[in-house]
Design a protein around this motif. Structure first.
Motif, mmCIF file in Angstrom:
data_model
loop_
_atom_site.group_PDB
_atom_site.id
_atom_site.type_symbol
_atom_site.label_atom_id
_atom_site.label_comp_id
_atom_site.label_asym_id
_atom_site.label_seq_id
_atom_site.Cartn_x
_atom_site.Cartn_y
_atom_site.Cartn_z
ATOM 1 N N LEU A 257 -8.712 53.864 51.612
ATOM 2 C CA LEU A 257 -9.020 54.329 50.311
ATOM 3 C C LEU A 257 -8.591 55.739 50.221
ATOM 4 N N ASP A 258 -8.260 55.875 51.365
ATOM 5 C CA ASP A 258 -7.667 57.526 51.799
ATOM 6 C C ASP A 258 -6.348 57.901 51.144
ATOM 7 N N ILE A 259 -5.661 56.668 51.474
ATOM 8 C CA ILE A 259 -4.556 56.586 50.463
ATOM 9 C C ILE A 259 -4.249 57.013 49.210
ATOM 10 N N VAL A 260 -5.355 56.105 48.826
ATOM 11 C CA VAL A 260 -5.627 55.702 47.387
ATOM 12 C C VAL A 260 -5.976 57.017 46.331
ATOM 13 N N GLU A 261 -7.246 58.089 47.292
ATOM 14 C CA GLU A 261 -7.384 59.216 46.955
ATOM 15 C C GLU A 261 -6.769 60.199 46.814
ATOM 16 N N ALA A 263 -3.340 59.558 46.361
ATOM 17 C CA ALA A 263 -2.498 59.758 45.638
ATOM 18 C C ALA A 263 -2.815 60.412 43.690
ATOM 19 N N ALA A 264 -4.423 59.763 43.792
ATOM 20 C CA ALA A 264 -4.819 60.109 42.831
ATOM 21 C C ALA A 264 -5.018 61.622 42.656
ATOM 22 N N LYS A 265 -4.646 62.746 43.470
ATOM 23 C CA LYS A 265 -4.826 63.913 43.354
ATOM 24 C C LYS A 265 -3.665 64.243 43.393
ATOM 25 N N THR A 266 -2.729 63.808 43.250
ATOM 26 C CA THR A 266 -0.885 64.292 43.455
ATOM 27 C C THR A 266 -1.101 63.816 42.367
ATOM 28 N N LYS A 267 -1.079 62.704 42.304
ATOM 29 C CA LYS A 267 -0.618 62.381 40.452
ATOM 30 C C LYS A 267 -0.897 61.913 39.038
ATOM 31 N N GLN A 268 -2.494 62.849 39.725
ATOM 32 C CA GLN A 268 -2.820 62.830 38.480
ATOM 33 C C GLN A 268 -2.764 61.900 36.944
ATOM 34 N N PHE A 271 -6.368 56.167 36.044
ATOM 35 C CA PHE A 271 -6.079 55.203 36.263
ATOM 36 C C PHE A 271 -6.334 54.552 38.145
ATOM 37 N N LEU A 272 -5.805 56.094 38.478
ATOM 38 C CA LEU A 272 -5.639 56.069 39.986
ATOM 39 C C LEU A 272 -7.649 56.302 40.414
ATOM 40 N N TYR A 273 -7.895 57.801 39.976
ATOM 41 C CA TYR A 273 -8.903 57.296 39.962
ATOM 42 C C TYR A 273 -10.283 56.871 39.486
ATOM 43 N N ASN A 274 -9.823 55.447 39.094
ATOM 44 C CA ASN A 274 -10.713 54.841 38.267
ATOM 45 C C ASN A 274 -10.603 54.062 39.280
ATOM 46 N N THR A 275 -9.363 53.460 39.558
ATOM 47 C CA THR A 275 -9.337 52.879 41.032
ATOM 48 C C THR A 275 -10.191 52.955 42.217
ATOM 49 N N PHE A 276 -9.969 54.040 42.558
ATOM 50 C CA PHE A 276 -10.233 54.790 44.006
ATOM 51 C C PHE A 276 -11.897 54.371 43.395
ATOM 52 N N GLU A 277 -12.993 55.018 42.613
ATOM 53 C CA GLU A 277 -13.654 55.253 42.480
ATOM 54 C C GLU A 277 -14.844 53.887 42.469
ATOM 55 N N SER A 278 -14.139 53.155 41.668
ATOM 56 C CA SER A 278 -14.139 51.355 42.057
ATOM 57 C C SER A 278 -14.626 50.725 43.365
ATOM 58 N N LEU A 279 -13.205 50.934 44.207
ATOM 59 C CA LEU A 279 -12.377 50.617 45.739
ATOM 60 C C LEU A 279 -14.294 50.715 46.753
ATOM 61 N N HIS A 280 -14.575 52.263 46.292
ATOM 62 C CA HIS A 280 -15.155 53.379 46.958
ATOM 63 C C HIS A 280 -16.355 52.833 46.243
ATOM 64 N N VAL A 323 -0.487 50.589 48.957
ATOM 65 C CA VAL A 323 0.091 49.840 49.622
ATOM 66 C C VAL A 323 1.160 49.966 47.486
ATOM 67 N N THR A 324 0.422 49.339 46.496
ATOM 68 C CA THR A 324 0.706 49.975 45.708
ATOM 69 C C THR A 324 0.882 51.110 45.004
ATOM 70 N N VAL A 325 -0.070 52.516 45.347
ATOM 71 C CA VAL A 325 -0.367 53.525 44.990
ATOM 72 C C VAL A 325 0.754 54.312 45.269
ATOM 73 N N SER A 326 1.822 54.021 46.742
ATOM 74 C CA SER A 326 2.600 54.073 47.594
ATOM 75 C C SER A 326 4.177 53.969 47.171
ATOM 76 N N SER A 327 3.954 52.986 46.351
ATOM 77 C CA SER A 327 5.078 52.746 45.667
ATOM 78 C C SER A 327 5.997 52.478 46.723
ATOM 79 N N GLY A 328 7.420 52.257 46.377
ATOM 80 C CA GLY A 328 8.795 51.933 46.967
ATOM 81 C C GLY A 328 8.100 52.162 48.743
ATOM 82 N N ALA A 329 7.922 53.485 49.116
ATOM 83 C CA ALA A 329 7.671 54.804 50.283
ATOM 84 C C ALA A 329 7.337 53.503 51.094
ATOM 85 N N ALA A 330 5.487 52.554 51.057
ATOM 86 C CA ALA A 330 5.289 52.018 51.425
ATOM 87 C C ALA A 330 5.612 50.795 52.711
#
Length: 365
Positions: A257-261, A263-268, A271-280, A323-330
């Motif tokens: 969740l830390d990684i998702v959060e 990514a959401a702050k970086t990419k703005q 749907f990333l914020y929504n994913t984080f809120e749901s999983l959190h 992994v998903t929010v980190s794309s290929g870098a993951a």
């Protein structure tokens, strides 16, 4: 962390704040190195020792902190959030300390507990093989003054990091004997030997130096016996402590969740914020249910099993989200998402019983 601020006990509040401060400042920045380099992991463990965080399950009368199961759950979760390798390694030591604390061998308690609590002596465990049905992989034969141990221990974590480990063996009548043996190749005067494999090439937490041990006519004297338990005792103990490893899975989920959060702050992206809120939100519900279960200790085995497998499932999904929010870098070996993804693997199978395996698969299908 919000979880800690809600904890009402001031003594435990301080302990958890001390642990989190150390983990954030000294462990998190080195999480990748800790995962791959035993010497860096050793230093991280030493940092815990300096802060008296290695005797949480040892009674205060023996120099430990004797925290509640709830506090220990929070603590395990914190560690797994910042370093799965450190969490897994210290868990072996804490488990050994708890076993010796419950021992009826007073001499052994005097010898080990104060040193274990301070981290002056580090001890692991090696008894997963006792869970196996059929012909026991490690057998104990009663002899004058003790037992002869023969067989192969498939998993012992902490080679070159720990000095000794608690071995488990099965007696001819099915009872279980647990005792202290060295975690270094040793030949006894009577001809008994204990040898070790090279550290295993594992996909995750390789720095913990997991090896197999082979004992040949090893003499375990009575004074080195931690306990003798009835046949099947390990399975009963697994049921009692079903939630314990679940907190490690929760910490792994939080790491994802830390990684998702981040990514959401970086990419703005919404749907990333929504994913984080749901999983959190689901994480918070699972955590609350597990803490309540640990405090009440009144749930049935099936209820606790549901919580354990929920935490495992959540760790897997949050790690995959990372992994998903980190794309290929993951796919980079030292990327945080890659490490957390591999740690989710370990916490899925740690202390796995047939019931946990079935429950984990049931959630997947």
């Amino acid at each position: 962390m919000q979880v800690i601020k809600r904890y009402p006990d001031n003594e435990h509040q301080t302990l958890l704040e001390t642990a989190e401060s150390y983990l954030r400042e000294s462990v998190a920045p080195l999480a990748s190195e800790i995962d791959s380099a035993p010497e860096v992991l050793r230093e991280a463990l030493k940092g815990m020792s300096v802060r008296t965080l290695l005797g949480l399950r040892i009674p205060k009368s023996w120099g430990g902190l004797e925290v509640s199961s709830t506090t220990f759950g929070y603590f395990q979760q914190l560690l797994a959030r910042y370093s799965g390798a450190l969490a897994f390694l210290q868990m072996q030591h804490q488990s050994a300390g708890a076993m010796i604390a419950y021992s009826e061998n007073e001499s052994l308690k005097h010898q080990y507990l104060p040193k274990l609590a301070k981290g002056q002596v580090l001890v692991g465990i090696g008894f997963s093989q006792v869970r196996r049905t059929g012909n026991p992989p490690v057998k104990a034969i009663p002899v004058d003054g003790g037992y002869h141990i023969n067989g192969k221990v498939p998993w012992v974590t902490g080679f070159s990091l720990f000095q000794e480990f608690v071995i488990g063996a099965v007696l001819p009548d099915g009872r279980e004997v647990y005792g202290m043996v060295p975690l270094t190749p040793t030949c006894q005067d009577g001809g008994g030997t204990i040898t070790f494999s090279k550290p295993m090439a594992l996909a995750a937490m390789e720095s913990t130096n997991t090896v197999s041990a082979t004992l040949t006519d090893w003499f375990l004297p009575e004074e080195r016996v931690v306990s003798i338990a009835k046949a099947g005792a390990i399975h009963e103990n697994d049921q009692k402590k079903l939630l314990s490893a679940g907190f490690l899975a929760l910490g792994c989920a939080q790491a994802g969740l830390d990684i998702v959060e981040a990514a959401a702050k970086t990419k703005q992206l919404d749907f990333l914020y929504n994913t984080f809120e749901s999983l959190h939100g689901e994480f918070t519900r699972c955590q609350t249910a597990m803490i309540q279960a640990a405090q009440a200790n009144s749930q049935t085995f099936q209820q606790r099993l549901q919580l354990r497998t929920w935490a495992i499932n959540l760790a897997g999904r949050c790690a995959q989200a990372g992994v998903t929010v980190s794309s290929g870098a993951a796919n980079y070996k030292h990327h945080a998402a890659q490490r957390v993804y591999r740690e989710a693997l370990v916490f899925t199978v740690s202390g796995q019983s047939t019931a946990i395996m079935e429950g984990t698969l049931a959630r997947l299908v």
